[in-house]
Design a protein around this motif. Structure first.
Motif, mmCIF file in Angstrom:
data_model
loop_
_atom_site.group_PDB
_atom_site.id
_atom_site.type_symbol
_atom_site.label_atom_id
_atom_site.label_comp_id
_atom_site.label_asym_id
_atom_site.label_seq_id
_atom_site.Cartn_x
_atom_site.Cartn_y
_atom_site.Cartn_z
ATOM 1 N N LEU A 61 0.839 -1.202 0.000
ATOM 2 C CA LEU A 61 0.000 0.000 0.000
ATOM 3 C C LEU A 61 0.868 1.244 0.000
ATOM 4 O O LEU A 61 1.913 1.270 0.652
ATOM 5 C CB LEU A 61 -0.899 0.043 1.246
ATOM 6 C CG LEU A 61 -2.103 -0.875 1.348
ATOM 7 C CD1 LEU A 61 -2.738 -0.715 2.718
ATOM 8 C CD2 LEU A 61 -3.117 -0.578 0.265
ATOM 9 N N VAL A 62 0.444 2.251 -0.736
ATOM 10 C CA VAL A 62 1.104 3.542 -0.663
ATOM 11 C C VAL A 62 0.053 4.627 -0.879
ATOM 12 O O VAL A 62 -0.803 4.511 -1.753
ATOM 13 C CB VAL A 62 2.251 3.669 -1.695
ATOM 14 C CG1 VAL A 62 1.766 3.447 -3.119
ATOM 15 C CG2 VAL A 62 2.922 5.033 -1.593
ATOM 16 N N ILE A 68 -5.164 5.928 -2.744
ATOM 17 C CA ILE A 68 -4.123 4.960 -2.384
ATOM 18 C C ILE A 68 -3.895 4.019 -3.556
ATOM 19 O O ILE A 68 -4.797 3.765 -4.364
ATOM 20 C CB ILE A 68 -4.471 4.138 -1.123
ATOM 21 C CG1 ILE A 68 -5.776 3.343 -1.313
ATOM 22 C CG2 ILE A 68 -4.527 4.988 0.120
ATOM 23 C CD1 ILE A 68 -6.031 2.335 -0.199
ATOM 24 N N LEU A 69 -2.667 3.519 -3.623
ATOM 25 C CA LEU A 69 -2.339 2.433 -4.529
ATOM 26 C C LEU A 69 -2.238 1.164 -3.706
ATOM 27 O O LEU A 69 -1.610 1.153 -2.644
ATOM 28 C CB LEU A 69 -0.995 2.684 -5.220
ATOM 29 C CG LEU A 69 -0.955 3.651 -6.399
ATOM 30 C CD1 LEU A 69 0.499 3.995 -6.722
ATOM 31 C CD2 LEU A 69 -1.634 3.042 -7.623
ATOM 32 N N ASN A 70 -2.883 0.090 -4.176
ATOM 33 C CA ASN A 70 -2.754 -1.180 -3.469
ATOM 34 C C ASN A 70 -2.292 -2.269 -4.428
ATOM 35 O O ASN A 70 -2.630 -2.271 -5.605
ATOM 36 C CB ASN A 70 -4.068 -1.566 -2.786
ATOM 37 C CG ASN A 70 -4.960 -2.418 -3.673
ATOM 38 O OD1 ASN A 70 -4.769 -3.627 -3.804
ATOM 39 N ND2 ASN A 70 -5.941 -1.785 -4.318
ATOM 40 N N ILE A 200 6.921 6.007 -7.521
ATOM 41 C CA ILE A 200 8.363 5.821 -7.445
ATOM 42 C C ILE A 200 8.922 6.637 -6.282
ATOM 43 O O ILE A 200 8.578 7.814 -6.109
ATOM 44 C CB ILE A 200 9.039 6.237 -8.773
ATOM 45 C CG1 ILE A 200 8.609 5.282 -9.897
ATOM 46 C CG2 ILE A 200 10.561 6.256 -8.643
ATOM 47 C CD1 ILE A 200 9.125 5.663 -11.274
ATOM 48 N N ASP A 201 9.762 6.011 -5.481
ATOM 49 C CA ASP A 201 10.465 6.689 -4.389
ATOM 50 C C ASP A 201 11.657 7.425 -5.002
ATOM 51 O O ASP A 201 12.610 6.789 -5.483
ATOM 52 C CB ASP A 201 10.936 5.646 -3.373
ATOM 53 C CG ASP A 201 11.603 6.261 -2.153
ATOM 54 O OD1 ASP A 201 12.284 7.302 -2.307
ATOM 55 O OD2 ASP A 201 11.466 5.701 -1.059
ATOM 56 N N VAL A 208 7.839 2.089 -5.426
ATOM 57 C CA VAL A 208 7.484 1.940 -4.011
ATOM 58 C C VAL A 208 6.888 0.569 -3.730
ATOM 59 O O VAL A 208 7.268 -0.094 -2.762
ATOM 60 C CB VAL A 208 6.486 3.047 -3.593
ATOM 61 C CG1 VAL A 208 6.031 2.832 -2.147
ATOM 62 C CG2 VAL A 208 7.106 4.428 -3.756
ATOM 63 N N LEU A 209 5.958 0.138 -4.566
ATOM 64 C CA LEU A 209 5.273 -1.134 -4.331
ATOM 65 C C LEU A 209 6.175 -2.319 -4.668
ATOM 66 O O LEU A 209 6.922 -2.295 -5.662
ATOM 67 C CB LEU A 209 3.997 -1.219 -5.170
ATOM 68 C CG LEU A 209 2.877 -0.239 -4.803
ATOM 69 C CD1 LEU A 209 1.764 -0.295 -5.832
ATOM 70 C CD2 LEU A 209 2.314 -0.548 -3.407
#
Length: 304
Positions: A61-62, A68-70, A200-201, A208-209
């Motif tokens: 999750l982010v 949110i993205l799951n 993307i971090d 991220v995921l």
């Protein structure tokens, strides 16, 4: 006198139009300390597969702007455990329980539908056609009208329960898919599933995921979802459950005016465990404020 809130999706009778989006409400029990489940029109429980699944690698999750993205990866207990562990609870509820089913092959979907057919406590099936078809190189069942129809037909032949097909927005023309599943016996449609996205971090310069891609939900997707319901309503004659970013009653009313017979609250449950009841109360208040005695008068009213 309170307005009539009852609606129907095929043979599925709901006391009101408010239900839950699969994967956001567990199996109902998790929210029972906060919500009187029997006040809802229905609940849709976590996506179920033939075998238990561990799901995707973490992070899953982010948070994103307004959503949110799951990337849960359909982690679930499997159909046998669902029947053994949760059916007694479902049977005690007066609100209908809809089981969301997912498969890797058309045969998986048919097998799931057959196993859940005729079991007390299960009122309908929601067919997740956003899953990858392992026999066709991983292309989602719902991205092709022919394949979507094949899945729906197999489920329809395997069960006497109402069949609701959950449409993916990640297609060129959602109405083409909607018409294809209606033609082979779908009783209703859920619109929409999540939008494909990623984050993307920038410090790590990595996605991220853990699974890189995920499904975007929450308020950010609502305009897309309302548009989809509007288009599908004009294309088919079967009822639609509208979903995608519903946080309050005003959001839900947009979907109903666009053509949804019922609405599903999803991401809002993570923010506010009582969101479903607040949406329900808000819809009822809207009808009374506008002197309307039946929710069905509002369905698709923006088209008129």
């Amino acid at each position: 006198m309170k307005p009539n809130l009852a609606v129907k999706i095929g043979q599925l009778k709901m006391l009101n139009p408010v239900t839950t989006a699969s994967g956001t409400f567990g199996y109902g029990q998790e929210y029972s300390p906060y919500v009187d489940i029997d006040r809802l029109g229905a609940i849709v429980v976590k996506g179920t597969t033939l075998e238990p699944r561990e799901g995707n690698p973490t992070p899953r999750l982010v948070e994103t702007p307004a959503g949110i993205l799951n990337s849960i990866g359909l982690q679930n207990v499997g159909v046998d455990h669902l029947i053994q562990a949760y059916l007694p609870y479902f049977a005690k509820l007066t609100t209908p329980v809809i089981v969301n089913i997912s498969g890797n092959t058309i045969e998986d979907y048919a097998d799931l539908a057959a196993r859940l057919d005729g079991l007390g406590g299960i009122a309908a099936l929601e067919v997740n056609i956003s899953c990858p078809n392992v026999k066709k190189g991983g292309m989602a069942f719902g991205s092709d009208a022919k394949t979507a129809a094949e899945v729906t037909k197999a489920v329809r032949q395997a069960t006497t329960l109402p069949v609701i097909v959950k449409l993916s927005p990640n297609v060129t023309d959602i109405t083409e898919i909607a018409k294809s599943v209606e033609a082979v016996g779908a009783d209703g449609l859920s619109a929409i599933n999540t939008l494909l996205g990623m984050a993307i971090d920038v410090q790590r310069r990595k996605p991220v995921l853990g699974n890189i891609l995920g499904g975007l939900s929450g308020p950010a997707v609502k305009p897309v979802a309302v548009r989809a319901v509007w288009q599908v309503y004009k294309a088919v004659a079967i009822p639609i459950i509208g979903m995608g970013g519903i946080m309050n009653a005003a959001d839900a009313l947009e979907f109903i005016l666009a053509g949804a017979t019922a609405v599903a609250v999803g991401t809002a449950n993570f923010v506010n465990p009582r969101a479903t009841l607040e949406v329900l109360e808000g819809i009822e208040n809207y009808l009374m404020e506008h002197g309307m005695n039946d929710i069905n008068q509002l369905i698709g009213a923006a088209h008129r």
